[in-house]
Enzyme design. Structure first.
Site, PDB file in Angstrom:
ATOM      1  N   ALA A  12       3.552  -7.493  -0.792  1.00 57.70           N
ATOM      2  CA  ALA A  12       3.356  -8.929  -0.574  1.00 57.70           C
ATOM      3  C   ALA A  12       2.206  -9.529  -1.366  1.00 57.70           C
ATOM      4  O   ALA A  12       2.356 -10.587  -2.003  1.00 57.70           O
ATOM      5  CB  ALA A  12       3.162  -9.204   0.917  1.00 57.70           C
ATOM      6  N   LYS A  22      12.545   4.515   2.875  1.00 54.47           N
ATOM      7  CA  LYS A  22      11.449   4.815   1.945  1.00 54.47           C
ATOM      8  C   LYS A  22      10.112   4.838   2.659  1.00 54.47           C
ATOM      9  O   LYS A  22       9.162   5.488   2.200  1.00 54.47           O
ATOM     10  CB  LYS A  22      11.455   3.816   0.781  1.00 54.47           C
ATOM     11  N   GLN A  77       5.351   0.811  10.019  1.00 52.75           N
ATOM     12  CA  GLN A  77       6.800   0.958  10.178  1.00 52.75           C
ATOM     13  C   GLN A  77       7.299   2.387   9.981  1.00 52.75           C
ATOM     14  O   GLN A  77       8.280   2.799  10.587  1.00 52.75           O
ATOM     15  CB  GLN A  77       7.518   0.038   9.186  1.00 52.75           C
TER      16      GLN A  77
END
Length: 308
Positions: free
Chosen positions: A115, A166, A259
């Site tokens: 980001a 990933k 995550q």
């Protein structure tokens, strides 16, 4: 733009964004366009929208769907940038959850696009996974700029799974960094991780295309996540400090969510239900290190006996 309301230095985050055009907590130093309005009421933010762009931790999606499902207009479509899976005994995609809860078509956007780099307008790529040819072109026009290039593929499931899987490999890469190992070992982790990603995608969809793994959502996102990003960072600290992942998440991520370990648990439950955990030694090792107190070195022990 919906913003989860919280206070930063005694002031509401939505007020800070609207007054200074900067998200000082999650994207400091980046000026946002003046036409971006932070709205703390999620229902207000989606009312009248034609396209909903989903960018939030995947564990909160179902709750948000419940809050807005009676407020969106007919014909609204969704595009998810969320990199995660539902925790279930079968593979369950976030785009499917959004579709099932809202009754809207949901495409995905994934890729090597950390980001803060995108916000600085550094050249990046992304992959749009959309099974509707016409909407592929709409999304490409919506997202493509001179510094952010998009490609669309009609292999939505593979694109989305790559974005989630990933992060598991990035956790393994962080363990490698924490153990002080070098480029050879990390390259092996990336290769073996890609191999398990491809196997898992084909387990989910017999129509998964090998070519999709060579798009930004595949090998490119895997590489950048294994060298940067929150999952690698926290996993390295996990090895070096001995602190728990929850503590490190709070200390290092400034309110953002980790995550990779959660996705490893969700994937492990799927593999366990099918009796095939031994076929995925990297995914299994990450789960066992994160949740069953196995030492980080067990990752290498498990991979060293794998047939290349």
């Amino acid at each position: 733009m919906w913003v989860f309301e919280e206070e930063v230095n005694g002031e509401k985050l939505s007020h800070i964004i609207n007054n200074t055009h900067e998200n000082i907590k999650y994207l400091p130093g980046i000026k946002l366009p003046e036409n971006v309005l932070a709205v703390p009421d999620v229902v207000e933010s989606v009312t009248g929208a034609d396209i909903l762009i989903w960018v939030l931790p995947h564990q909160f999606v179902k709750r948000i769907c419940g809050q807005i499902k009676d407020c969106i207009k007919p014909g609204t479509v969704s595009l998810s940038c969320i990199k995660g899976l539902q925790d279930a005994s079968e593979i369950a995609l976030i785009s499917s959850l959004i579709h099932d809860e809202l009754g809207t078509d949901c495409s995905v956007l994934m890729g090597a696009n950390i980001a803060n780099e995108v916000a600085r307008e550094e050249f990046s790529e992304a992959t749009i996974g959309c099974n509707d040819v016409a909407m592929c072109e709409v999304y490409k026009k919506l997202f493509t700029t001179s510094y952010f290039k998009t490609a669309a593929v009609q292999d939505k499931e593979t694109v989305e799974l790559c974005g989630a899987l990933k992060n598991i490999v990035a956790v393994a890469a962080g363990f490698i960094d924490g153990m002080g190992l070098g480029g050879n070992t990390k390259a092996a982790i990336i290769r073996l991780g890609m191999k398990e990603m491809m196997m898992f995608c084909k387990l989910f969809s017999a129509n998964s295309k090998d070519s999709t793994f060579f798009e930004s959502c595949g090998v490119a996102d895997l590489i950048t996540t294994c060298y940067g990003g929150r999952n690698r960072k926290v996993s390295e600290a996990f090895v070096k400090t001995g602190k728990s992942l929850d503590v490190l998440e709070a200390e290092l991520l400034g309110g953002q969510k980790l995550q990779g370990p959660m996705t490893a648990k969700e994937v492990y439950h799927v593999l366990q239900s099918k009796g095939i955990t031994t076929s995925y030694p990297l995914f299994r090792s990450v789960y066992e290190i994160c949740y069953e107190e196995q030492p980080p070195k067990s990752l290498l022990d498990n991979l060293s006996v794998v047939d290349c």
